[in-house]
Design a protein around this motif. Structure first.
Motif, PDB file in Angstrom:
ATOM      1  N   GLN A   3      35.956  41.532  46.902  1.00 52.12           N
ATOM      2  CA  GLN A   3      36.061  41.188  45.604  1.00 52.12           C
ATOM      3  C   GLN A   3      34.873  41.297  44.908  1.00 52.12           C
ATOM      4  O   GLN A   3      34.746  41.513  43.706  1.00 52.12           O
ATOM      5  CB  GLN A   3      37.001  39.927  45.296  1.00 52.12           C
ATOM      6  N   TYR A 137      46.370  48.121  42.806  1.00 52.80           N
ATOM      7  CA  TYR A 137      46.808  48.082  41.458  1.00 52.80           C
ATOM      8  C   TYR A 137      46.377  49.587  40.695  1.00 52.80           C
ATOM      9  O   TYR A 137      45.610  50.311  40.886  1.00 52.80           O
ATOM     10  CB  TYR A 137      45.821  46.841  40.671  1.00 52.80           C
ATOM     11  N   CYS A 139      45.652  50.616  36.549  1.00 51.53           N
ATOM     12  CA  CYS A 139      45.491  50.305  35.165  1.00 51.53           C
ATOM     13  C   CYS A 139      45.423  51.462  34.177  1.00 51.53           C
ATOM     14  O   CYS A 139      44.574  52.381  34.596  1.00 51.53           O
ATOM     15  CB  CYS A 139      44.097  49.209  35.129  1.00 51.53           C
ATOM     16  N   THR A 151      36.374  39.713  35.120  1.00 52.75           N
ATOM     17  CA  THR A 151      36.564  39.199  36.671  1.00 52.75           C
ATOM     18  C   THR A 151      37.638  40.280  37.095  1.00 52.75           C
ATOM     19  O   THR A 151      38.577  40.800  36.273  1.00 52.75           O
ATOM     20  CB  THR A 151      36.977  37.993  36.803  1.00 52.75           C
ATOM     21  N   GLU A 153      40.131  39.195  38.605  1.00 56.09           N
ATOM     22  CA  GLU A 153      41.542  38.593  38.452  1.00 56.09           C
ATOM     23  C   GLU A 153      42.002  39.060  36.906  1.00 56.09           C
ATOM     24  O   GLU A 153      43.175  39.317  36.831  1.00 56.09           O
ATOM     25  CB  GLU A 153      41.367  37.166  38.609  1.00 56.09           C
ATOM     26  N   GLN A 154      41.188  38.894  36.080  1.00 59.64           N
ATOM     27  CA  GLN A 154      41.465  39.459  34.835  1.00 59.64           C
ATOM     28  C   GLN A 154      41.786  40.935  34.661  1.00 59.64           C
ATOM     29  O   GLN A 154      42.885  41.047  34.039  1.00 59.64           O
ATOM     30  CB  GLN A 154      40.209  39.299  33.864  1.00 59.64           C
ATOM     31  N   ILE A 156      43.351  42.544  37.310  1.00 55.51           N
ATOM     32  CA  ILE A 156      44.491  42.592  37.804  1.00 55.51           C
ATOM     33  C   ILE A 156      45.934  42.423  36.894  1.00 55.51           C
ATOM     34  O   ILE A 156      46.811  43.050  36.839  1.00 55.51           O
ATOM     35  CB  ILE A 156      44.436  41.653  39.114  1.00 55.51           C
ATOM     36  N   ARG A 157      45.532  41.319  35.906  1.00 56.07           N
ATOM     37  CA  ARG A 157      46.467  40.891  35.030  1.00 56.07           C
ATOM     38  C   ARG A 157      47.072  41.903  34.090  1.00 56.07           C
ATOM     39  O   ARG A 157      47.869  41.918  33.626  1.00 56.07           O
ATOM     40  CB  ARG A 157      45.885  39.514  34.376  1.00 56.07           C
ATOM     41  N   LYS A 158      45.821  42.870  33.805  1.00 52.62           N
ATOM     42  CA  LYS A 158      46.063  43.820  32.738  1.00 52.62           C
ATOM     43  C   LYS A 158      46.802  45.195  33.740  1.00 52.62           C
ATOM     44  O   LYS A 158      46.904  46.226  32.939  1.00 52.62           O
ATOM     45  CB  LYS A 158      44.998  44.280  32.266  1.00 52.62           C
ATOM     46  N   SER A 159      47.094  45.049  35.043  1.00 54.41           N
ATOM     47  CA  SER A 159      47.161  46.237  35.753  1.00 54.41           C
ATOM     48  C   SER A 159      48.672  45.977  36.171  1.00 54.41           C
ATOM     49  O   SER A 159      49.252  45.125  36.182  1.00 54.41           O
ATOM     50  CB  SER A 159      46.139  46.335  36.855  1.00 54.41           C
ATOM     51  N   GLU A 160      49.110  46.974  36.868  1.00 55.03           N
ATOM     52  CA  GLU A 160      50.492  47.255  37.712  1.00 55.03           C
ATOM     53  C   GLU A 160      50.274  47.179  39.188  1.00 55.03           C
ATOM     54  O   GLU A 160      49.513  47.870  39.433  1.00 55.03           O
ATOM     55  CB  GLU A 160      51.181  48.458  37.237  1.00 55.03           C
ATOM     56  N   LYS A 161      51.042  46.348  39.578  1.00 53.21           N
ATOM     57  CA  LYS A 161      50.937  46.180  41.417  1.00 53.21           C
ATOM     58  C   LYS A 161      51.495  47.445  41.910  1.00 53.21           C
ATOM     59  O   LYS A 161      52.540  47.840  41.522  1.00 53.21           O
ATOM     60  CB  LYS A 161      51.330  44.716  41.734  1.00 53.21           C
TER      61      LYS A 161
END
Length: 274
Positions: A3, A137, A139, A151, A153-154, A156-161
């Motif tokens: 990470q 992910y 994006c 980061t 984590e940020q 990832i929140r904007k992305s699709e799993k």
């Protein structure tokens, strides 16, 4: 650990993509095409992407094995337990054809296994990234890390799993646009006998591996030569999405930083249950 360094790889891929597009979109550019020893093409975009990626990754503790970089003896490489494997411009033929199906591939490999991967598609502005134990992910619409303080984590929140669960009424096979061999055609015919109607998608570069990781395709058979930098980043993304790159006819996945950097034939599919 992955990470901590994956954001550097993402930054490098996006900046390489920017360099590639500046050449791709320049109507006066002739791409300065050369021929490598295996007669495959090399352009100014390959070289510039390589330079920007290496300039960023050299700030990490790990050595870089790049398609466009200096060829290192195995006596040196086999001492590396962790390394970057990079293809600055995967799909040079697609780049020259101007069909948009080319990517930037960056993988972090530890003890022969790809544990983090980044693939960027400059023309569509799609970023695929994965970290072992975190997930894979996608994006959309990204061209840069606006703020270097962002980061993982940020992002990832904007992305699709991945994989995205899609309802498909037929078995989907993805195949190479430039390397459809007779062995691949035989494999596809066997799938037709097993699954009935199948849908065939053609694509260039490492996008093919991403399509399986996304869940848009069920399988990608590759019965033609590839090198480790062609697959390492996609392999990391596939692994994190619950897929695998199996050696054709075997249960073992592809391995990396081998003495011979040529991959065996392989099949990308959902991880087998034993």
């Amino acid at each position: 650990m992955e990470q901590k360094y994956v954001m550097a790889a993402i930054d490098a891929a996006l900046k390489a993509g920017e360099n590639i597009l500046s050449i791709y979109n320049d109507p006066t550019s002739d791409f300065e095409i050369e021929r490598k020893a295996d007669n495959s093409p090399l352009t100014i975009a390959d070289r510039k992407a390589h330079e920007v990626i290496v300039s960023i990754l050299k700030e990490t503790p790990f050595p870089v094995l790049s398609e466009e970089g200096k060829r290192l003896e195995y006596a040196v490489r086999h001492e590396w337990d962790t390394l970057w494997i990079v293809d600055p411009l995967d799909g040079t033929k697609e780049f020259i054809k101007r069909n948009g199906e080319f990517t930037v591939n960056i993988a972090l490999v530890r003890e022969s296994i790809p544990v983090a991967g980044v693939i960027y598609v400059p023309v569509t502005k799609e970023l695929y990234f994965a970290v072992d134990g975190v997930g894979a992910y996608k994006c959309k619409g990204i061209i840069c890390l606006e703020d270097n303080m962002i980061t993982l984590e940020q992002l990832i929140r904007k992305s699709e799993k991945l994989p995205v669960k899609e309802v498909q009424d037929r078995f989907v096979v993805v195949a190479s646009r430039s390397h459809l061999t007779s062995e691949t055609e035989t494999y596809i015919e066997d799938l037709k006998k097993k699954h009935g109607a199948i849908e065939l998608i053609s694509s260039g570069s490492s996008i093919k591996i991403c399509l399986v990781a996304e869940g848009k395709a069920n399988v990608y058979p590759r019965f033609a030569p590839t090198m480790e930098w062609d697959t390492a980043a996609g392999h990391a993304i596939a692994r994190a999405a619950g897929m695998e790159l199996y050696q054709a006819g075997k249960e073992e996945p592809l391995r990396y930083n081998k003495e011979d950097l040529l991959n065996p034939w392989f099949i990308v599919e959902e991880r087998r249950k034993h």
